[in-house]
Design a protein around this motif. Structure first.
Motif, PDB file in Angstrom:
ATOM      1  N   GLU A   1       2.678   1.502  -3.533  1.00 35.87           N
ATOM      2  CA  GLU A   1       1.764   1.841  -4.621  1.00 35.87           C
ATOM      3  C   GLU A   1       1.285   3.286  -4.523  1.00 35.87           C
ATOM      4  O   GLU A   1       1.108   3.957  -5.542  1.00 35.87           O
ATOM      5  CB  GLU A   1       0.606   0.854  -4.657  1.00 35.87           C
ATOM      6  CG  GLU A   1       1.061  -0.534  -5.105  1.00 35.87           C
ATOM      7  CD  GLU A   1       0.026  -1.614  -4.911  1.00 35.87           C
ATOM      8  OE1 GLU A   1      -1.100  -1.329  -4.429  1.00 35.87           O
ATOM      9  OE2 GLU A   1       0.338  -2.781  -5.237  1.00 35.87           O
ATOM     10  N   GLU A   2       1.093   3.789  -3.313  1.00 33.23           N
ATOM     11  CA  GLU A   2       0.725   5.199  -3.142  1.00 33.23           C
ATOM     12  C   GLU A   2       1.847   6.105  -3.638  1.00 33.23           C
ATOM     13  O   GLU A   2       1.606   7.101  -4.334  1.00 33.23           O
ATOM     14  CB  GLU A   2       0.419   5.496  -1.676  1.00 33.23           C
ATOM     15  CG  GLU A   2       0.019   6.927  -1.417  1.00 33.23           C
ATOM     16  CD  GLU A   2      -0.268   7.201   0.053  1.00 33.23           C
ATOM     17  OE1 GLU A   2      -0.126   8.363   0.456  1.00 33.23           O
ATOM     18  OE2 GLU A   2      -0.621   6.270   0.790  1.00 33.23           O
TER      19      GLU A   2
ATOM     20  N   ARG B   1       1.872   5.931  -7.539  1.00 38.10           N
ATOM     21  CA  ARG B   1       0.793   6.731  -8.148  1.00 38.10           C
ATOM     22  C   ARG B   1       1.073   8.220  -7.997  1.00 38.10           C
ATOM     23  O   ARG B   1       0.828   9.002  -8.933  1.00 38.10           O
ATOM     24  CB  ARG B   1      -0.549   6.374  -7.531  1.00 38.10           C
ATOM     25  CG  ARG B   1      -1.111   5.050  -8.048  1.00 38.10           C
ATOM     26  CD  ARG B   1      -2.548   4.837  -7.605  1.00 38.10           C
ATOM     27  NE  ARG B   1      -2.680   4.694  -6.169  1.00 38.10           N
ATOM     28  CZ  ARG B   1      -2.524   3.538  -5.514  1.00 38.10           C
ATOM     29  NH1 ARG B   1      -2.246   2.438  -6.159  1.00 38.10           N
ATOM     30  NH2 ARG B   1      -2.654   3.499  -4.202  1.00 38.10           N
ATOM     31  N   GLY B   2       1.620   8.640  -6.865  1.00 34.60           N
ATOM     32  CA  GLY B   2       1.967  10.040  -6.645  1.00 34.60           C
ATOM     33  C   GLY B   2       3.054  10.523  -7.600  1.00 34.60           C
ATOM     34  O   GLY B   2       3.124  11.714  -7.930  1.00 34.60           O
TER      35      GLY B   2
ATOM     36  N   PRO C   1       0.816  -1.224   0.000  1.00 34.46           N
ATOM     37  CA  PRO C   1       0.000   0.000   0.000  1.00 34.46           C
ATOM     38  C   PRO C   1       0.855   1.283   0.000  1.00 34.46           C
ATOM     39  O   PRO C   1       0.556   2.226  -0.740  1.00 34.46           O
ATOM     40  CB  PRO C   1      -0.838  -0.116   1.278  1.00 34.46           C
ATOM     41  CG  PRO C   1      -0.944  -1.586   1.516  1.00 34.46           C
ATOM     42  CD  PRO C   1       0.379  -2.145   1.079  1.00 34.46           C
TER      43      PRO C   1
END
Length: 128
Positions: A116-117, A120-121, A113
């Protein structure tokens, strides 16, 4: 004047190039650089818990792993915000430039998590 064989010329060229310490070019595309140490127990935990499945994960397919010892050598041409000194440190690279960083290992439950955050950022899209 003696005629040198092709093999002799190639062996001589290799002997001349060897001391130069030629290192790899900066990674192209998206890569996740894991900076680690053999003495780091969190690094060993990551290798046991995450490492076996990382390449098959969405994150692993989007940003293949690149392992680097904390003491180097680092690939030439990297553009990092600062030199990593905590192990493990996970640096998201886009064509050799730092796009994000996770310092330390957050554990098996939270690793993906958080990763992946960060991805994406940085503008990296992950497939399902």
């Amino acid at each position: 004047m003696p005629i040198l064989s092709r093999r002799t010329v190639l062996m001589g060229a290799a002997a001349v190039m060897l001391p130069l310490g030629v290192r790899a070019a900066p990674p192209s595309g998206w890569r996740l650089m894991m900076v680690e140490s053999p003495a780091c127990h969190h690094c060993r935990a990551w290798h046991a818990q995450i490492g076996p499945g990382y390449a098959a994960s969405a994150a692993g397919r989007a940003a293949p792993i690149l392992h680097v010892d904390v003491d180097g050598p680092y690939p030439d041409g990297l553009a990092l915000a600062r030199r990593p000194w905590i192990t493990p440190t996970f640096v998201l690279l886009s064509d050799g430039s730092e796009a994000g960083r996770i310092e330390g290992y957050v554990g098996q439950r939270y690793f993906y998590p958080v990763l992946e955050e960060m991805m994406r950022g940085a503008g990296l899209t992950l497939d399902a």
